[in-house]
Design a protein around this motif. Structure first.
Motif, PDB file in Angstrom:
ATOM      1  N   TYR A  47       0.124  10.109  -7.183  1.00 44.14           N
ATOM      2  CA  TYR A  47       0.504  10.174  -6.144  1.00 44.14           C
ATOM      3  C   TYR A  47      -0.075   8.505  -4.992  1.00 44.14           C
ATOM      4  O   TYR A  47       0.323   8.247  -4.759  1.00 44.14           O
ATOM      5  N   GLN A  48      -1.611   8.467  -5.987  1.00 41.73           N
ATOM      6  CA  GLN A  48      -2.237   7.966  -4.510  1.00 41.73           C
ATOM      7  C   GLN A  48      -0.755   6.282  -4.537  1.00 41.73           C
ATOM      8  O   GLN A  48      -1.330   5.442  -4.136  1.00 41.73           O
ATOM      9  N   TYR A  51       1.953   6.327  -3.077  1.00 46.00           N
ATOM     10  CA  TYR A  51       1.642   5.451  -1.810  1.00 46.00           C
ATOM     11  C   TYR A  51       1.101   4.319  -1.505  1.00 46.00           C
ATOM     12  O   TYR A  51       2.120   3.196  -1.284  1.00 46.00           O
ATOM     13  N   ASN A  52       0.190   3.585  -2.273  1.00 39.30           N
ATOM     14  CA  ASN A  52       0.053   1.776  -2.557  1.00 39.30           C
ATOM     15  C   ASN A  52       1.231   1.689  -2.719  1.00 39.30           C
ATOM     16  O   ASN A  52       1.146   0.277  -1.986  1.00 39.30           O
ATOM     17  N   SER A  54       4.272   2.143  -2.517  1.00 39.09           N
ATOM     18  CA  SER A  54       5.179   2.254  -0.972  1.00 39.09           C
ATOM     19  C   SER A  54       5.025   1.557   0.369  1.00 39.09           C
ATOM     20  O   SER A  54       6.019   0.445   0.582  1.00 39.09           O
ATOM     21  N   PHE A  95      10.837  10.034  -4.448  1.00 40.65           N
ATOM     22  CA  PHE A  95       9.960   8.297  -4.206  1.00 40.65           C
ATOM     23  C   PHE A  95      11.032   7.575  -4.760  1.00 40.65           C
ATOM     24  O   PHE A  95      10.896   5.952  -4.242  1.00 40.65           O
ATOM     25  N   ILE A 123       7.653   5.911   4.739  1.00 35.58           N
ATOM     26  CA  ILE A 123       6.656   5.882   3.792  1.00 35.58           C
ATOM     27  C   ILE A 123       6.488   7.063   4.353  1.00 35.58           C
ATOM     28  O   ILE A 123       5.364   8.108   3.422  1.00 35.58           O
ATOM     29  N   TYR A 127       4.567  10.340   2.156  1.00 34.25           N
ATOM     30  CA  TYR A 127       3.112  10.721   2.409  1.00 34.25           C
ATOM     31  C   TYR A 127       3.161  12.437   2.858  1.00 34.25           C
ATOM     32  O   TYR A 127       2.276  12.762   2.220  1.00 34.25           O
ATOM     33  N   ILE A 130       3.697  13.803  -0.172  1.00 31.21           N
ATOM     34  CA  ILE A 130       2.814  14.426  -1.126  1.00 31.21           C
ATOM     35  C   ILE A 130       1.645  15.262  -0.670  1.00 31.21           C
ATOM     36  O   ILE A 130       0.905  16.050  -1.409  1.00 31.21           O
TER      37      ILE A 130
END
Length: 138
Positions: A47-48, A51-52, A54, A95, A123, A127, A130
């Protein structure tokens, strides 16, 4: 026959069986707990990266002013694809929908400032999802 139940040998055998049984149950519980922790860690890392990714996609699109990904962003995408088996199905759907929305934002919103705001809002919504799934509280 009753003499056997009062003998030391019976006590030793009973002690060994009980110790073995408790050890087996303890190891089974520990193994199950370790699997859950392993899966949680893998999900957190995935998930990190999502997010990165995105954030990188939005930055690539904004700086190039067209939907083209940089090599480093593509590398993160490939890592996500390899590790996607650890993600929950619902989160993976969100996602991929987010990525599709980011990619299509050029067609739906020609104004760069509005597109950037809309993409950042999407985004941040991802976030929040998540954080909620992982149980992270502010």
């Amino acid at each position: 026959m009753f003499e056997f139940f009062h003998s030391q040998l019976f006590g030793i055998i009973l002690g060994a069986v009980l110790t073995g049984g408790f050890t087996f149950l303890s190891d089974l519980y520990k193994s199950s707990r370790d699997e859950k922790i392993y899966l949680k860690r893998k999900r957190e890392l995935l998930y990190q990266k999502m997010y990165n990714f995105s954030m990188r996609v939005e930055q690539d699109f904004r700086t190039k002013n067209k939907p083209i990904l940089s090599k480093s962003t593509k590398d993160v995408w490939n890592e996500i694809q390899d590790e996607s088996i650890f993600g929950k199905h619902k989160t993976m759907e969100i996602f991929y929908d987010l990525y599709e929305d980011l990619y299509n934002s050029f067609e739906t919103c020609p104004d760069a400032f509005k597109r950037h705001k809309k993409n950042n809002d999407a985004i941040l919504e991802f976030y929040a999802h998540i954080k909620n799934e992982l149980g992270i509280k502010d």
